[in-house]
Scaffold this motif. Structure first.
Motif, short mmCIF file in Angstrom:
data_model
loop_
_atom_site.label_atom_id
_atom_site.label_comp_id
_atom_site.label_asym_id
_atom_site.label_seq_id
_atom_site.Cartn_x
_atom_site.Cartn_y
_atom_site.Cartn_z
N GLU A 51 37.13 19.84 52.88
CA GLU A 51 37.47 20.38 51.57
C GLU A 51 36.45 21.43 51.13
OE1 GLU A 51 40.23 19.83 49.86
OE2 GLU A 51 40.82 18.70 51.65
N PRO A 52 36.87 22.41 50.33
CA PRO A 52 35.94 23.40 49.79
C PRO A 52 34.80 22.75 49.03
CG PRO A 52 38.20 24.08 49.41
CD PRO A 52 38.27 22.69 49.94
N GLN A 53 33.63 23.35 49.16
CA GLN A 53 32.40 22.79 48.59
C GLN A 53 31.82 23.74 47.55
OE1 GLN A 53 31.22 19.64 49.79
NE2 GLN A 53 33.23 19.71 50.79
N PRO A 54 31.14 23.20 46.53
CA PRO A 54 30.44 24.07 45.58
C PRO A 54 29.18 24.66 46.21
CG PRO A 54 29.99 21.77 45.08
CD PRO A 54 31.01 21.77 46.18
N MET A 55 28.60 25.62 45.53
CA MET A 55 27.33 26.19 46.00
C MET A 55 26.29 25.07 46.06
SD MET A 55 25.89 29.15 46.89
CE MET A 55 26.84 30.46 46.12
N PRO A 56 25.67 24.84 47.21
CA PRO A 56 24.73 23.72 47.34
C PRO A 56 23.38 24.03 46.70
CG PRO A 56 24.84 24.92 49.40
CD PRO A 56 25.85 25.56 48.48
N SER A 57 22.50 23.04 46.70
CA SER A 57 21.16 23.20 46.14
C SER A 57 20.37 24.26 46.90
CB SER A 57 20.42 21.86 46.19
OG SER A 57 19.04 22.04 45.97
N PHE A 58 19.83 25.22 46.17
CA PHE A 58 18.99 26.24 46.80
C PHE A 58 17.67 25.63 47.25
CE2 PHE A 58 15.77 29.47 46.98
CZ PHE A 58 16.42 30.58 47.50
N ASP A 59 17.03 24.87 46.36
CA ASP A 59 15.68 24.35 46.66
C ASP A 59 15.69 23.41 47.84
OD1 ASP A 59 15.08 25.78 44.42
OD2 ASP A 59 14.86 24.04 43.09
N LYS A 60 16.71 22.56 47.97
CA LYS A 60 16.72 21.54 49.00
C LYS A 60 17.39 22.01 50.29
CE LYS A 60 16.94 17.80 45.58
NZ LYS A 60 17.76 16.67 45.06
N LEU A 61 18.41 22.85 50.18
CA LEU A 61 19.22 23.14 51.36
C LEU A 61 19.23 24.62 51.75
CD1 LEU A 61 22.55 21.44 52.20
CD2 LEU A 61 22.44 23.92 52.34
N LEU A 62 19.41 25.51 50.76
CA LEU A 62 19.58 26.92 51.11
C LEU A 62 18.29 27.59 51.54
CD1 LEU A 62 22.14 28.28 48.48
CD2 LEU A 62 22.52 27.73 50.88
N GLU A 63 17.19 27.36 50.82
CA GLU A 63 15.95 28.06 51.17
C GLU A 63 15.51 27.76 52.60
OE1 GLU A 63 11.44 28.97 49.52
OE2 GLU A 63 12.75 27.62 48.42
N PRO A 64 15.50 26.48 53.03
CA PRO A 64 15.15 26.24 54.45
C PRO A 64 16.12 26.94 55.41
CG PRO A 64 15.07 24.20 53.19
CD PRO A 64 15.70 25.23 52.30
N ALA A 65 17.41 26.99 55.04
CA ALA A 65 18.37 27.65 55.92
C ALA A 65 18.11 29.15 55.99
CB ALA A 65 19.80 27.38 55.43
N PHE A 66 17.78 29.77 54.83
CA PHE A 66 17.48 31.20 54.81
C PHE A 66 16.31 31.53 55.74
CE2 PHE A 66 19.45 31.49 50.40
CZ PHE A 66 20.54 32.24 50.83
N ARG A 67 15.31 30.69 55.73
CA ARG A 67 14.12 30.97 56.53
C ARG A 67 14.37 30.84 58.03
NH1 ARG A 67 10.00 31.94 53.28
NH2 ARG A 67 10.01 31.10 51.14
N ARG A 68 15.48 30.22 58.39
CA ARG A 68 15.82 30.10 59.82
C ARG A 68 16.68 31.27 60.31
NH1 ARG A 68 16.74 24.54 58.30
NH2 ARG A 68 18.99 24.96 58.17
N ILE A 69 17.17 32.07 59.40
CA ILE A 69 18.09 33.15 59.78
C ILE A 69 17.32 34.35 60.33
CG2 ILE A 69 19.81 34.80 58.95
CD1 ILE A 69 20.61 32.77 56.85
N VAL A 70 17.77 34.86 61.45
CA VAL A 70 17.21 36.09 62.02
C VAL A 70 18.37 36.97 62.45
CG1 VAL A 70 15.05 35.01 62.81
CG2 VAL A 70 17.06 35.03 64.31
#
Length: 583
Positions: A51-70
């Protein structure tokens, strides 16, 4: 040159429509598929079927994911051509971004990096892009092609001709021609309301094709006009790039003036700084939207000047509750979380532009209107396809008598553009279910299979339209309709076999993204079978019109709303079929 203005409009309608109708057919078809691009993505990538999901937590989930992106290798190779220096192993971060819609289970995220020593100061970033599972923050494999949003949707507006944006320019020209064809079509039709209710499928091919061409053109006329016009509006800045080509110093000065006016820094300060809780900023943005009586779903979140004292965080509202494409963004100071500003209401000109753009892109939540968009796009396809058929049927006897191949060439291109495009699309869906999951560059192979299938369809169309040279019905239409039916059913069966999500299961679970795609495929197969049967019957002379006369033997008793004044028929001869008012 012409006896009347109406006849000149008929000439324009015929030849403009024919020359660019092949482009418009692709634009309409893939535009129709783009109405459900996210749903097609779910069908193509089974790991995203939730099912579609809302925008997740930036502090807990997105920021670590951003730092892994290259950036991937293709992005790095492209960036090397834009830099005067070798790329360092680690490039400075510039921005982060995340985007979702109310139909997206997954999240599109990106990280922007500063390009060292760029050749063009206005093109000084390189991006890494990923698709995340918002429940876990894990990235999905980046070699899986989102068939709907990454292939069918760009095909709609760019034809995947990216050199010098050639495809977008061709589509823009086709949209402009389409507006001219719509206006000229209205001028030609003196009994336009009568034609809204006229369709005689049991008449001979030329008559029934013209009826269906008129019917689909008239019924969806407002839709076609609105989409052609709004498409041109969306790309107006590209077609008329005055700010970038003629007034670049003024454009740069405007950017800096806007930065000072809004308080959003244009440049980094060069001073390292941390980032305050973005989740708290999102909560504050939602509180402010609620105070203004607005829905609080977050559609996009960006961070500019990452890790700098001038960092800013912008939170934009999802576009589910309105047509106009505005985000009501709220902007914060990154290091402190202090509100800098809320986006102010736009002026009337920008408001009209945003409304027209939103009407075309349909980010809003309205299932019935989405169905009507899909139906309107398919009506455009039917209008163009029947226009091709009418053009060929009217001329093939005359061309055959003179030894000319014009009708055969048009028919081969029409078969390729209509049924050949369906074959290529269905083949791509079949390949999506058959290719090994671990195949490297899997998405690239799916694209190659699409183009190869379309090329084979063209070869078959050229081969099997040879009977047009003797004014006979080309077998290519029926044979390719059979191929469409087989491939569409195969895609549905393969989806059931490879994922377990058969139609009965998805219907029982109410998971319409997959069930809907399967149902449309089965509907397309059924229509293709009916079309193949009718073409075969007409080729054998078995179709009988409403008067009991075999198809192809016109008694001349029909009344054409398109006819210009014509001389009475000679004894023993049927009158010439008028072509939309042509002499």
């Amino acid at each position: 040159m012409f006896a009347s203005f109406r006849l000149s409009m008929a000439w324009l309608h015929t030849w403009f429509g024919l020359v660019l109708g092949f482009v418009l057919m692709a634009v309409f078809f893939f535009g129709s598929l783009s109405v459900y691009d996210r749903e097609i993505d779910r069908w193509a990538i089974p790991s995203t079927r939730f099912e579609p999901q809302p925008m997740p937590s930036f502090d807990k989930l997105l920021e670590p994911a951003f730092r892994r992106i290259v950036p991937n290798q293709a992005a790095l190779d492209e960036a090397r051509g834009r830099s005067n220096s070798p790329l360092p192993a680690v490039m400075p971060l510039h921005e982060w971004g995340a985007y979702t819609t109310h139909r997206d289970p997954v999240l599109t995220v990106w990280s922007g990096f500063e390009l060292p020593d760029p050749k063009d100061p206005d093109n000084d970033h390189v991006y890494g892009i990923a698709t995340l599972d918002p429940r876990t923050g894990q990235a999905l494999p980046d070699d899986r092609l989102k068939l709907g949003s990454q292939f069918f949707y760009p095909m709609h507006y760019s034809l995947h001709l990216h050199w010098k944006e050639l495809g977008t320019w061709i589509v823009g020209l086709a949209a402009l021609v389409m507006l001219a064809a719509l206006v000229s079509g209205v001028v030609m039709h003196r009994k336009i309301f009568r034609e809204l209710f006229t369709f005689r499928p049991r008449k001979h091919t030329q008559r029934s094709a013209l009826d269906l061409h008129n019917l689909t053109g008239v019924v969806a006329l407002p839709f076609h006009f609105m989409f052609a016009l709004s498409g041109l509006v969306i790309f107006a800045a590209m077609y008329f790039p005055v700010g970038e080509t003629m007034l670049p110093p003024l454009a740069k000065a405007h950017e800096h003036a806007e930065s000072l006016r809004t308080g959003l820094p244009h440049e980094a300060a060069g001073v390292p700084a941390g980032l305050a809780s973005v989740d708290a900023m999102v909560a504050e943005a939602q509180r402010r939207w609620a105070a203004r009586g607005m829905a609080g779903d977050v559609g996009m979140l960006t961070v500019h000047h990452v890790g700098d004292a001038n960092a800013t965080v912008s939170v934009f509202r999802a576009g589910t509750d309105r047509v106009t494409l505005t985000g009501e963004g709220i902007h914060f100071k990154g290091p402190t979380g202090e509100v800098i500003r809320e986006d102010e209401p736009v002026n009337m000109v920008d408001g009209i532009n945003n409304f027209i753009t939103g009407l075309h892109l349909q980010h809003f939540r309205h299932w019935l209107l989405r169905v009507l968009y899909f139906a309107g796009g398919l009506a455009g396809c039917a209008c163009i396809a029947t226009g091709f058929i009418f053009f060929v049927e009217k001329r093939k006897k005359q061309h055959a008598a003179k030894g000319q191949a014009g009708s055969r060439v048009v028919d081969a291109l029409a078969v390729t553009t209509v049924t050949g495009m369906l074959i290529a699309t269905a083949t791509m869906l079949v390949a999506n279910r058959l290719l090994p999951e671990a195949l490297p560059m899997r998405g690239v192979w799916e694209e190659r299979i699409f183009w190869a299938a379309w090329l084979l369809a063209f070869g078959h169309a050229w081969w099997r339209t040879a009977p047009e040279l003797q004014a006979r019905v080309a077998p290519a239409w029926a044979e390719q309709c059979w191929a469409v039916a087989v491939l569409a059913v195969a895609a549905v069966l393969l989806n059931a076999l490879t994922t377990g999500d058969h139609l009965l299961k998805t219907l029982a679970d109410g998971y319409w993204p997959v069930a809907g795609v399967d149902l449309v495929l089965l509907g397309a197969a059924a229509l293709a079978l009916v079309a193949a049967r009718r073409v075969r019957q007409r080729a054998r002379g078995n179709v009988v019109d409403g008067t009991g006369t075999p198809a192809g033997r016109d008694t001349g008793r029909f009344a054409s709303s398109h006819a210009a004044a014509s001389a009475p028929a000679q004894p023993g001869r049927a009158p010439q079929m008028p072509e939309a008012g042509h002499a």
